[in-house]
Design an enzyme around this catalytic site. Sequence first.
Site, PDB file in Angstrom:
ATOM      1  N   ASP A  60      -4.663   2.756  -2.109  1.00  0.00           N
ATOM      2  CA  ASP A  60      -5.844   3.152  -1.327  1.00  0.00           C
ATOM      3  C   ASP A  60      -6.747   4.176  -1.502  1.00  0.00           C
ATOM      4  O   ASP A  60      -6.398   5.400  -0.987  1.00  0.00           O
ATOM      5  CB  ASP A  60      -5.465   3.065   0.214  1.00  0.00           C
ATOM      6  N   MET A  74      -9.903   6.614  -0.981  1.00  0.00           N
ATOM      7  CA  MET A  74     -10.765   6.770   0.159  1.00  0.00           C
ATOM      8  C   MET A  74     -11.511   8.052  -0.171  1.00  0.00           C
ATOM      9  O   MET A  74     -10.700   9.139  -0.486  1.00  0.00           O
ATOM     10  CB  MET A  74     -10.005   6.731   1.615  1.00  0.00           C
ATOM     11  N   GLY A  91      -9.938   2.364   6.458  1.00  0.00           N
ATOM     12  CA  GLY A  91      -9.770   3.711   6.637  1.00  0.00           C
ATOM     13  C   GLY A  91      -8.501   4.199   6.752  1.00  0.00           C
ATOM     14  O   GLY A  91      -8.193   5.442   6.343  1.00  0.00           O
ATOM     15  N   PHE A  92      -7.645   3.378   7.248  1.00  0.00           N
ATOM     16  CA  PHE A  92      -6.410   4.082   7.735  1.00  0.00           C
ATOM     17  C   PHE A  92      -5.312   2.928   7.787  1.00  0.00           C
ATOM     18  O   PHE A  92      -5.663   1.762   8.067  1.00  0.00           O
ATOM     19  CB  PHE A  92      -6.276   4.573   9.309  1.00  0.00           C
ATOM     20  N   GLY A  93      -4.054   3.189   7.474  1.00  0.00           N
ATOM     21  CA  GLY A  93      -2.897   2.199   7.764  1.00  0.00           C
ATOM     22  C   GLY A  93      -2.442   2.131   9.063  1.00  0.00           C
ATOM     23  O   GLY A  93      -3.180   3.140   9.884  1.00  0.00           O
ATOM     24  N   GLY A  94      -1.788   1.241   9.458  1.00  0.00           N
ATOM     25  CA  GLY A  94      -0.894   1.317  10.762  1.00  0.00           C
ATOM     26  C   GLY A  94      -1.854   0.603  11.600  1.00  0.00           C
ATOM     27  O   GLY A  94      -1.678   0.691  13.012  1.00  0.00           O
ATOM     28  N   ASP A 118      -5.677  -7.503   3.602  1.00  0.00           N
ATOM     29  CA  ASP A 118      -4.988  -6.197   3.547  1.00  0.00           C
ATOM     30  C   ASP A 118      -5.437  -5.541   4.811  1.00  0.00           C
ATOM     31  O   ASP A 118      -6.555  -5.349   5.208  1.00  0.00           O
ATOM     32  CB  ASP A 118      -5.969  -5.454   2.345  1.00  0.00           C
ATOM     33  N   GLY A 119      -4.219  -5.147   5.702  1.00  0.00           N
ATOM     34  CA  GLY A 119      -4.510  -4.541   6.764  1.00  0.00           C
ATOM     35  C   GLY A 119      -3.660  -5.043   7.834  1.00  0.00           C
ATOM     36  O   GLY A 119      -4.053  -6.264   8.078  1.00  0.00           O
ATOM     37  N   GLY A 120      -2.700  -4.541   8.533  1.00  0.00           N
ATOM     38  CA  GLY A 120      -2.078  -5.376   9.536  1.00  0.00           C
ATOM     39  C   GLY A 120      -1.148  -6.338   9.122  1.00  0.00           C
ATOM     40  O   GLY A 120      -0.632  -7.182  10.097  1.00  0.00           O
ATOM     41  N   HIS A 146      -7.966  -0.021  -4.785  1.00  0.00           N
ATOM     42  CA  HIS A 146      -8.749  -0.396  -3.592  1.00  0.00           C
ATOM     43  C   HIS A 146      -9.892   0.795  -3.404  1.00  0.00           C
ATOM     44  O   HIS A 146      -9.566   1.631  -2.707  1.00  0.00           O
ATOM     45  CB  HIS A 146      -7.983  -0.734  -2.315  1.00  0.00           C
ATOM     46  N   MET A 150     -10.614  -7.996   3.895  1.00  0.00           N
ATOM     47  CA  MET A 150     -10.099  -7.053   4.938  1.00  0.00           C
ATOM     48  C   MET A 150      -9.591  -7.610   6.235  1.00  0.00           C
ATOM     49  O   MET A 150     -10.514  -8.299   6.947  1.00  0.00           O
ATOM     50  CB  MET A 150     -11.049  -5.668   5.106  1.00  0.00           C
ATOM     51  N   HIS A 176      -0.629  -1.171  -4.544  1.00  0.00           N
ATOM     52  CA  HIS A 176      -2.092  -1.096  -4.095  1.00  0.00           C
ATOM     53  C   HIS A 176      -2.454   0.377  -3.739  1.00  0.00           C
ATOM     54  O   HIS A 176      -1.629   1.007  -3.011  1.00  0.00           O
ATOM     55  CB  HIS A 176      -2.145  -1.909  -2.865  1.00  0.00           C
ATOM     56  N   SER A 216       0.790  -1.267  -0.028  1.00  0.00           N
ATOM     57  CA  SER A 216       0.063   0.173   0.157  1.00  0.00           C
ATOM     58  C   SER A 216       0.962   1.150   0.050  1.00  0.00           C
ATOM     59  O   SER A 216       1.894   1.080   0.607  1.00  0.00           O
ATOM     60  CB  SER A 216      -1.084   0.024   1.209  1.00  0.00           C
ATOM     61  N   MET A 258     -12.434   2.480  -1.716  1.00  0.00           N
ATOM     62  CA  MET A 258     -13.266   2.774  -0.426  1.00  0.00           C
ATOM     63  C   MET A 258     -14.029   3.806  -0.720  1.00  0.00           C
ATOM     64  O   MET A 258     -13.832   4.919  -0.201  1.00  0.00           O
ATOM     65  CB  MET A 258     -12.037   2.612   0.537  1.00  0.00           C
ATOM     66  N   GLY A 261       1.678  -2.471   4.054  1.00  0.00           N
ATOM     67  CA  GLY A 261       1.560  -0.638   4.211  1.00  0.00           C
ATOM     68  C   GLY A 261       2.991  -0.395   5.267  1.00  0.00           C
ATOM     69  O   GLY A 261       4.113  -0.551   4.877  1.00  0.00           O
ATOM     70  N   SER A 262       2.428  -0.247   6.480  1.00  0.00           N
ATOM     71  CA  SER A 262       3.334   0.455   7.460  1.00  0.00           C
ATOM     72  C   SER A 262       4.310  -0.732   7.736  1.00  0.00           C
ATOM     73  O   SER A 262       5.665  -0.093   7.764  1.00  0.00           O
ATOM     74  CB  SER A 262       2.459   0.728   8.567  1.00  0.00           C
TER      75      SER A 262
HETATM   76  C1  DX5 Z   1      -6.669   0.152   4.825  1.00  0.00           C
HETATM   77  C2  DX5 Z   1      -6.163  -0.037   3.562  1.00  0.00           C
HETATM   78  C3  DX5 Z   1      -4.837  -0.895   3.738  1.00  0.00           C
HETATM   79  C4  DX5 Z   1      -3.905  -0.255   4.582  1.00  0.00           C
HETATM   80  C5  DX5 Z   1      -2.867  -1.212   4.784  1.00  0.00           C
HETATM   81  O1  DX5 Z   1      -8.090   0.977   4.741  1.00  0.00           O
HETATM   82  O2  DX5 Z   1      -7.155  -0.719   2.765  1.00  0.00           O
HETATM   83  O3  DX5 Z   1      -4.298  -1.155   2.309  1.00  0.00           O
HETATM   84  O4  DX5 Z   1      -3.679   0.901   4.339  1.00  0.00           O
HETATM   85  O5  DX5 Z   1      -1.746  -0.547   5.596  1.00  0.00           O
HETATM   86  P1  DX5 Z   1      -1.099  -1.393   6.742  1.00  0.00           P
HETATM   87  O6  DX5 Z   1      -0.337  -2.656   6.138  1.00  0.00           O
HETATM   88  O7  DX5 Z   1      -0.471  -0.482   7.724  1.00  0.00           O
HETATM   89  O8  DX5 Z   1      -2.365  -1.921   7.645  1.00  0.00           O
HETATM   90 ZN    ZN Z   2      -6.238  -1.334   0.849  1.00  0.00          ZN
END
Ligand code: DX5
Ligand code: ZN
Length: 226
Positions: free
Chosen positions: A37, A39, A144-147, A178-180, A68, A139, A35, A10, A70, A200-201
């Site tokens: 994101d 939003m 909505g957010f990374g990290g 996707d996520g964490g 992606h 998911m 990827h 991401s 959203m 991502g993070s």
């Molecule tokens: C969250 C996004 C993910 C997120 C992944 O809404 O769809 O793609 O940015 O970031 P990490 O890997 O930091 O969770």
């Molecule tokens: Zn995503």
Amino acid sequence: MSLPTQIVPSVLPADLADLGNGCRALEEGGVDKIHWDVMDGHFVPNLTFGPDVIAAARRYVSVPFEAHLMVERPDDLMHLYIEAGCQMLIVHAETTPHLHRTLARIRELGAEAAVALNPSTPIGIVENVADLLDMVLIMTVNPGFGGQSYLPTMELKVAEMRRFLDNNGYENVSIEVDGGIGAATIAGAAIAGTDVFVSGSALFKYPEGLAFGVADLRSIAETARP
Ligand code: DX5
Ligand code: ZN
């Protein structure tokens, strides 16, 4: 392990003031696709990339892009992201009452089609559109957010989805999480049946750099995949 393992960053954690070079560094680091994101500040609280940003980054790399989406109204926007250079669109099942028509339209426009399921959305929503899918995104955070922290309870959902797809002739449909996703969580998702991993993070936090991180995540996932 028939479908190849894909490590997909991401770009949310990238330097948003230098996205073209950021994408170039990811491509050089060995990622399989990028990827984005997207939003809209309505379906999720955050507001991120318009199609023009993606089109600008498109010129820097040849690696495939996936968007992606959203967003509350994907049908109004999806052609713009394909024109911007995305090879795959991922629409949330929760954002369109006409999922079958939306997925068919994405393919008519020449892109690969995927559906994303929020943590609370059951896999049954995919049953009648699986013939239109190239990938399902499960998911592993609330979008909505990374990290955010990985939701291990989603591993049962991944396994259930893999069983449904394999038992109904859709062995070639990928499952993405996707996520964490990072070194401590990717094995669990891999064991459950995932073949495409968004990070991502965790990827951007590797002190050894992106190439090391991509290789490390790929190695852990490939070792863990059944
Ligand atoms: C969250 C996004 C993910 C997120 C992944 O809404 O769809 O793609 O940015 O970031 P990490 O890997 O930091 O969770
Ligand atoms: Zn995503």
